[in-house]
Design a protein around this motif. Structure first.
Motif, PDB file in Angstrom:
ATOM      1  N   PHE A  55      60.293  26.790  45.935  1.00  0.00           N
ATOM      2  CA  PHE A  55      60.418  28.134  46.494  1.00  0.00           C
ATOM      3  C   PHE A  55      59.186  28.994  46.233  1.00  0.00           C
ATOM      4  O   PHE A  55      58.988  30.017  46.890  1.00  0.00           O
ATOM      5  CB  PHE A  55      61.668  28.822  45.956  1.00  0.00           C
ATOM      6  N   HIS A  56      58.360  28.579  45.283  1.00  0.00           N
ATOM      7  CA  HIS A  56      57.076  29.267  45.102  1.00  0.00           C
ATOM      8  C   HIS A  56      56.142  28.942  46.265  1.00  0.00           C
ATOM      9  O   HIS A  56      55.335  29.771  46.679  1.00  0.00           O
ATOM     10  CB  HIS A  56      56.438  28.829  43.779  1.00  0.00           C
ATOM     11  N   GLU A  57      56.313  27.728  46.795  1.00  0.00           N
ATOM     12  CA  GLU A  57      55.466  27.240  47.887  1.00  0.00           C
ATOM     13  C   GLU A  57      56.058  27.538  49.257  1.00  0.00           C
ATOM     14  O   GLU A  57      55.330  27.790  50.226  1.00  0.00           O
ATOM     15  CB  GLU A  57      55.273  25.730  47.725  1.00  0.00           C
ATOM     16  N   VAL A  58      57.392  27.515  49.358  1.00  0.00           N
ATOM     17  CA  VAL A  58      58.071  27.639  50.645  1.00  0.00           C
ATOM     18  C   VAL A  58      59.034  28.826  50.648  1.00  0.00           C
ATOM     19  O   VAL A  58      59.969  28.870  49.845  1.00  0.00           O
ATOM     20  CB  VAL A  58      58.854  26.346  50.973  1.00  0.00           C
ATOM     21  N   THR A  59      58.799  29.775  51.549  1.00  0.00           N
ATOM     22  CA  THR A  59      59.688  30.936  51.655  1.00  0.00           C
ATOM     23  C   THR A  59      60.288  31.093  53.043  1.00  0.00           C
ATOM     24  O   THR A  59      61.183  31.914  53.231  1.00  0.00           O
ATOM     25  CB  THR A  59      58.932  32.238  51.301  1.00  0.00           C
ATOM     26  N   ILE A  65      59.053  23.265  57.399  1.00  0.00           N
ATOM     27  CA  ILE A  65      58.711  22.265  58.413  1.00  0.00           C
ATOM     28  C   ILE A  65      57.303  21.743  58.175  1.00  0.00           C
ATOM     29  O   ILE A  65      57.043  20.537  58.284  1.00  0.00           O
ATOM     30  CB  ILE A  65      58.836  22.880  59.826  1.00  0.00           C
ATOM     31  N   GLU A  66      56.407  22.632  57.819  1.00  0.00           N
ATOM     32  CA  GLU A  66      55.024  22.230  57.535  1.00  0.00           C
ATOM     33  C   GLU A  66      54.953  21.329  56.307  1.00  0.00           C
ATOM     34  O   GLU A  66      54.169  20.367  56.264  1.00  0.00           O
ATOM     35  CB  GLU A  66      54.148  23.468  57.322  1.00  0.00           C
ATOM     36  N   LEU A  67      55.770  21.616  55.305  1.00  0.00           N
ATOM     37  CA  LEU A  67      55.831  20.767  54.108  1.00  0.00           C
ATOM     38  C   LEU A  67      56.269  19.363  54.477  1.00  0.00           C
ATOM     39  O   LEU A  67      55.730  18.374  53.973  1.00  0.00           O
ATOM     40  CB  LEU A  67      56.792  21.378  53.086  1.00  0.00           C
ATOM     41  N   GLY A  68      57.261  19.267  55.362  1.00  0.00           N
ATOM     42  CA  GLY A  68      57.717  17.970  55.847  1.00  0.00           C
ATOM     43  C   GLY A  68      58.750  17.315  54.959  1.00  0.00           C
ATOM     44  O   GLY A  68      58.925  17.684  53.783  1.00  0.00           O
ATOM     45  N   GLU A  69      59.425  16.334  55.520  1.00  0.00           N
ATOM     46  CA  GLU A  69      60.512  15.670  54.801  1.00  0.00           C
ATOM     47  C   GLU A  69      60.027  14.970  53.541  1.00  0.00           C
ATOM     48  O   GLU A  69      60.650  15.060  52.490  1.00  0.00           O
ATOM     49  CB  GLU A  69      61.202  14.673  55.741  1.00  0.00           C
ATOM     50  N   ASP A  70      58.902  14.265  53.630  1.00  0.00           N
ATOM     51  CA  ASP A  70      58.383  13.546  52.456  1.00  0.00           C
ATOM     52  C   ASP A  70      57.961  14.513  51.362  1.00  0.00           C
ATOM     53  O   ASP A  70      58.201  14.277  50.170  1.00  0.00           O
ATOM     54  CB  ASP A  70      57.208  12.650  52.850  1.00  0.00           C
TER      55      ASP A  70
END
Length: 216
Positions: A55-59, A65-70
């Motif tokens: 959550f520090h990286e993704v808000t 989606i950019e982070l991706g499943e892997d």
């Protein structure tokens, strides 16, 4: 329980904890949806450990989606069922971007359309973020509802319907938090700690454990 007993039941829980909250950690509504979806068959403590860096990286859904499943799997691999949960989180994020402008909807009907979001998850989001009087019946609430006589039912939906009908104001908004916390820390599955329960005298459970077991 009678109406008077139910009122007193919640009055005591409210007196002990006036402002109950979920123990899941999140910074916005989207993160709450993700956290609750990840918490199925997992502990809040375990989910929080996994999501702090995430959550520090993704808000936002777009960032997920950019982070991706892997990439997501690397963050949540300590959580049970992380493969299917990662797939669902990416899919729900895509749906939020495609159909809701990246915003989390505020109705149960829309929320349950999201992959990995069932009625219980939707109810948590509606209650915790949108301030709606919902009852998210997890294993703790199901147990407490049946064990105490507050809301007996054979399924979570049955217990939810009973709570919807029986929980009075001004306790409706906080009710599911009080019940979850009571089930998690006092009315435990294996051995309910009735000797320190504030509502034991209102409870219809016949096998109360009124003396603290030795060694505890």
């Amino acid at each position: 329980m009678t109406k008077d007993q139910i009122f007193e039941f919640f009055r005591r829980l409210a007196e002990d904890n006036p402002s109950p909250e979920t123990e899941l950690e999140y910074g916005n509504c989207y993160q709450l949806v993700v956290a609750v979806a990840l918490s199925a068959q997992a502990t809040d403590v375990g989910v929080n450990k996994a999501t702090r860096a995430l959550f520090h990286e993704v808000t936002t859904p777009a960032q997920m989606i950019e982070l991706g499943e892997d990439g997501l799997k690397e963050h949540i691999k300590t959580i049970g069922l992380f493969n299917s949960k990662a797939k669902n989180v990416i899919a729900l994020s895509q749906l939020l971007v495609d159909e809701y402008g990246g915003e989390v909807p505020d109705t149960r009907e829309d929320l349950v359309r999201l992959p990995g979001v069932g009625r219980k998850t939707a109810n948590v989001v509606l209650n915790c973020w949108f301030g709606q009087e919902t009852f998210a019946v997890d294993t703790h609430i199901f147990r407490v509802g049946n064990r105490t006589g507050l809301a007996k039912g054979k399924t979570p939906d049955h217990v939810e319907a009973k709570l919807e009908k029986r929980v009075p104001q001004p306790f409706r908004l906080g009710a599911h938090h009080w019940l979850i916390l009571h089930g998690r820390y006092v009315c435990k599955a294996r051995t309910p700690e009735c000797w320190r329960c504030k509502v034991a005298d209102l409870c219809s459970y016949r096998k109360k454990v009124l003396e603290k077991p030795k060694g505890r």
